[in-house]
Design an enzyme around this catalytic site. Structure first.
Site, PDB file in Angstrom:
ATOM      1  N   ASN A 118      12.714  -0.001  11.098  1.00 44.05           N
ATOM      2  CA  ASN A 118      12.303   1.343  11.508  1.00 44.05           C
ATOM      3  C   ASN A 118      11.458   1.173  12.767  1.00 44.05           C
ATOM      4  O   ASN A 118      10.300   0.764  12.705  1.00 44.05           O
ATOM      5  CB  ASN A 118      11.490   1.982  10.371  1.00 44.05           C
ATOM      6  CG  ASN A 118      11.074   3.400  10.700  1.00 44.05           C
ATOM      7  OD1 ASN A 118      11.283   3.879  11.820  1.00 44.05           O
ATOM      8  ND2 ASN A 118      10.484   4.067   9.730  1.00 44.05           N
ATOM      9  N   ARG A 151      16.817   2.815  10.828  1.00 46.47           N
ATOM     10  CA  ARG A 151      16.520   4.243  10.752  1.00 46.47           C
ATOM     11  C   ARG A 151      16.656   4.814  12.157  1.00 46.47           C
ATOM     12  O   ARG A 151      16.007   4.328  13.093  1.00 46.47           O
ATOM     13  CB  ARG A 151      15.095   4.453  10.247  1.00 46.47           C
ATOM     14  CG  ARG A 151      14.735   5.909  10.233  1.00 46.47           C
ATOM     15  CD  ARG A 151      13.323   6.137   9.784  1.00 46.47           C
ATOM     16  NE  ARG A 151      13.063   7.564   9.723  1.00 46.47           N
ATOM     17  CZ  ARG A 151      11.889   8.122   9.953  1.00 46.47           C
ATOM     18  NH1 ARG A 151      10.847   7.361  10.239  1.00 46.47           N
ATOM     19  NH2 ARG A 151      11.739   9.409   9.873  1.00 46.47           N
ATOM     20  N   HIS A 188      13.750  13.801   8.111  1.00 46.16           N
ATOM     21  CA  HIS A 188      13.344  13.218   6.815  1.00 46.16           C
ATOM     22  C   HIS A 188      14.496  13.305   5.808  1.00 46.16           C
ATOM     23  O   HIS A 188      14.275  13.300   4.602  1.00 46.16           O
ATOM     24  CB  HIS A 188      12.133  13.951   6.189  1.00 46.16           C
ATOM     25  CG  HIS A 188      10.842  13.786   6.913  1.00 46.16           C
ATOM     26  ND1 HIS A 188       9.887  14.786   6.955  1.00 46.16           N
ATOM     27  CD2 HIS A 188      10.333  12.753   7.609  1.00 46.16           C
ATOM     28  CE1 HIS A 188       8.846  14.374   7.655  1.00 46.16           C
ATOM     29  NE2 HIS A 188       9.092  13.137   8.061  1.00 46.16           N
ATOM     30  N   ARG A 240       0.774  17.469  14.159  1.00 50.70           N
ATOM     31  CA  ARG A 240       1.710  18.453  14.702  1.00 50.70           C
ATOM     32  C   ARG A 240       1.423  19.838  14.134  1.00 50.70           C
ATOM     33  O   ARG A 240       1.092  19.970  12.959  1.00 50.70           O
ATOM     34  CB  ARG A 240       3.148  18.071  14.350  1.00 50.70           C
ATOM     35  CG  ARG A 240       3.641  16.859  15.097  1.00 50.70           C
ATOM     36  CD  ARG A 240       5.034  16.449  14.613  1.00 50.70           C
ATOM     37  NE  ARG A 240       5.011  15.088  14.120  1.00 50.70           N
ATOM     38  CZ  ARG A 240       5.965  14.533  13.383  1.00 50.70           C
ATOM     39  NH1 ARG A 240       7.038  15.223  13.046  1.00 50.70           N
ATOM     40  NH2 ARG A 240       5.865  13.281  12.980  1.00 50.70           N
ATOM     41  N   PHE A 245      -5.565  12.550   5.233  1.00 54.84           N
ATOM     42  CA  PHE A 245      -6.046  13.405   4.158  1.00 54.84           C
ATOM     43  C   PHE A 245      -7.293  12.871   3.458  1.00 54.84           C
ATOM     44  O   PHE A 245      -8.107  13.635   2.954  1.00 54.84           O
ATOM     45  CB  PHE A 245      -4.930  13.639   3.129  1.00 54.84           C
ATOM     46  CG  PHE A 245      -4.496  15.066   3.131  1.00 54.84           C
ATOM     47  CD1 PHE A 245      -3.549  15.505   4.031  1.00 54.84           C
ATOM     48  CD2 PHE A 245      -5.075  15.984   2.284  1.00 54.84           C
ATOM     49  CE1 PHE A 245      -3.179  16.834   4.082  1.00 54.84           C
ATOM     50  CE2 PHE A 245      -4.724  17.315   2.315  1.00 54.84           C
ATOM     51  CZ  PHE A 245      -3.769  17.741   3.216  1.00 54.84           C
ATOM     52  N   ARG A 246      -7.404  11.525   3.401  1.00 59.22           N
ATOM     53  CA  ARG A 246      -8.592  10.964   2.735  1.00 59.22           C
ATOM     54  C   ARG A 246      -9.857  11.305   3.519  1.00 59.22           C
ATOM     55  O   ARG A 246     -10.880  11.651   2.945  1.00 59.22           O
ATOM     56  CB  ARG A 246      -8.437   9.443   2.584  1.00 59.22           C
ATOM     57  CG  ARG A 246      -7.386   9.084   1.563  1.00 59.22           C
ATOM     58  CD  ARG A 246      -6.873   7.699   1.743  1.00 59.22           C
ATOM     59  NE  ARG A 246      -5.998   7.616   2.934  1.00 59.22           N
ATOM     60  CZ  ARG A 246      -5.166   6.632   3.176  1.00 59.22           C
ATOM     61  NH1 ARG A 246      -5.095   5.610   2.350  1.00 59.22           N
ATOM     62  NH2 ARG A 246      -4.401   6.627   4.243  1.00 59.22           N
ATOM     63  N   GLU A 292      12.478   5.271   1.456  1.00 57.93           N
ATOM     64  CA  GLU A 292      13.496   5.405   2.504  1.00 57.93           C
ATOM     65  C   GLU A 292      14.156   4.064   2.797  1.00 57.93           C
ATOM     66  O   GLU A 292      15.338   4.008   3.104  1.00 57.93           O
ATOM     67  CB  GLU A 292      12.851   5.978   3.773  1.00 57.93           C
ATOM     68  CG  GLU A 292      12.514   7.453   3.613  1.00 57.93           C
ATOM     69  CD  GLU A 292      11.507   7.968   4.607  1.00 57.93           C
ATOM     70  OE1 GLU A 292      10.314   7.627   4.454  1.00 57.93           O
ATOM     71  OE2 GLU A 292      11.888   8.699   5.529  1.00 57.93           O
TER      72      GLU A 292
END
Ligand code: ADP
Length: 399
Positions: free
Chosen positions: A10, A91, A180, A241, A283-284, A384
């Site tokens: 990837n 990918r 995705h 984003r 997020f943490r 993935e």
């Protein structure tokens, strides 16, 4: 005799993630990350057999990075040239109108992926660099491109069409492609398995919430809508984003904020979303800021959850009700708060989250709705790499 392992690559503009794994069992033999390609201080972290090997120093380009990584494979007992890898799965972000299934790579395919760079200027050129690097290093091994857009190729016209001048849309490939896809497809299949049902009989909504984030509505195994569009910028609020906004904001900013095309692109892709609203995109960290009373962080969280609920509502109606709602990726798998808040106060729609199940410290695919719930709410870890490895192995076996 070839070993049944696939190398999955990837490749980003300055980084390459890779994994050597069995497409049958999912067992990972080795994995790693090449970072800061082209900068003064590059780095590689390679994991194999419980060991981690590191490299620090400048890495001039993707080929140099992969050559160093391949040396690390050899050092940790997997000489890739000798181990006879069955396939390399790459990918690739944008397949445009051209590619909608895993595709064996040859010169023409590389050229076409390159040509599609106008649709994904940040991603496709990087994907091509990764492909060319591996082709140079492992010329004998078949390589397969697996496209992020492929799963959404068959979106109904009504959900893939933007309401703009049809001639302009046709001339410039303007439509919703969706991204995705590998994750949405993989996760929706695991969700159906968990329900003990054939994917063809299940209506489901999948929330892939990572740094990038997208949702999809899937009827009987086929996507009927998704939040990302021509590019991976549309839809949900993401780490950096913006997701959806009034398109009128763009000319307004260009006129009044002295931003040119690249400035707007940077603003919306890199300096917006959670980071734009709160200063952090992880997020943490956002949670720590909220807990310390930071109001901008709280607002960013509320905007994030509000956008999730807006699409949840839209997709429930579009599907005429869902059998399952599934959360996946970094935030979806690890943030019980987001899951609980996204689905709060929806019992009249048969949707509820069981607090104990939701906060249980588990990594496997599981139910987080109460046992008697009408709509199954699930957490499914995405994989993935495994999906790409399986797709690549299948293409090679078919040739
Ligand atoms: P991507 O593949 O899009 O880079 P991931 O799916 O790995 O992203 O998700 C990365 C994001 O997941 C991080 O930026 C962070 O916001 C979130 N995340 C990761 N671990 C946790 C955790 N333990 N709790 C909450 N959020 C987490």
């Amino acid at each position: 005799m070839r070993n049944d392992v696939v190398l999955v690559v990837n490749s980003g503009s300055s980084s390459i993630k890779y994994q050597l794994l069995s497409p049958k069992t999912g067992e990972v033999a080795a994995s790693g990350l090449v970072e800061r390609i082209g900068e003064d201080t590059g780095g590689i972290e390679h994991h194999a057999g419980g060991r981690t090997v590191e490299h620090h120093g400048p890495i001039t380009d993707h080929t140099a990075g992969l050559r160093l990584a391949f040396d690390m494979f050899a050092e940790t007992g997997h000489d890739l040239a000798a181990a006879s890898v069955t396939a390399v799965g790459h990918r690739v972000v944008h397949g445009g109108e051209v590619f909608y299934e895993p595709t064996l790579i040859d010169d023409r395919v590389v050229e076409t992926i390159s040509r599609l760079s106008t649709l994904a200027p940040l991603h496709n050129p990087a994907n091509v660099m990764g492909i060319e690097a591996v082709r140079a290093l492992l010329p004998e091994v078949p390589q397969v491109a697996v496209f992020d857009t492929a799963f959404f190729h068959g979106l109904p016209d009504r959900s893939k069409t933007y309401a703009i001048d049809a001639k302009v849309a046709a001339a410039h490939g303007i439509r919703r492609y969706g991204f995705h896809g590998t994750s949405h497809e993989y996760v929706s299949c695991v969700a159906a398995e968990l329900l003990g049902r054939d994917p063809e009989s299940v209506n489901q909504i999948v929330f892939h919430l990572g740094n990038g984030a997208s949702a999809s509505a899937i009827r009987g195994g086929r996507p009927v809508d998704t939040t990302m569009g021509l590019t991976p910028l549309e839809g949900l609020v993401m780490g950096t984003r913006s997701g959806d906004l009034d398109p009128g904001i763009i000319p307004h900013l260009m006129r009044t904020a002295d931003l040119d095309v690249d400035g707007v692109d940077r603003l919306l892709n890199r300096d917006s979303g959670l980071k734009g609203m709160s200063g952090v995109n992880d997020f943490r960290e956002l949670r720590r800021l909220i807990d310390s009373g930071d109001r901008a962080a709280r607002l960013a969280y509320d905007v994030y959850v509000h956008r999730l609920r807006r699409y949840l509502g839209a997709y429930l109606i579009e599907l005429g009700g869902a059998d399952a709602i599934t959360f996946t990726a970094g935030v979806g798998e690890n943030s019980p708060d987001v899951r609980a808040d996204a689905l709060a106060d929806l019992t009249r729609f048969g949707i509820a989250v069981d607090p104990a199940r939701n906060t249980a410290d588990e990594r496997r695919a599981r139910f987080i709705s109460p046992p008697d719930a009408e709509v199954a709410v699930l957490v499914v870890p995405t994989n993935e790499e495994l999906a790409i490895a399986r797709a690549a192995a299948a293409v090679v076996a078919a040739h």
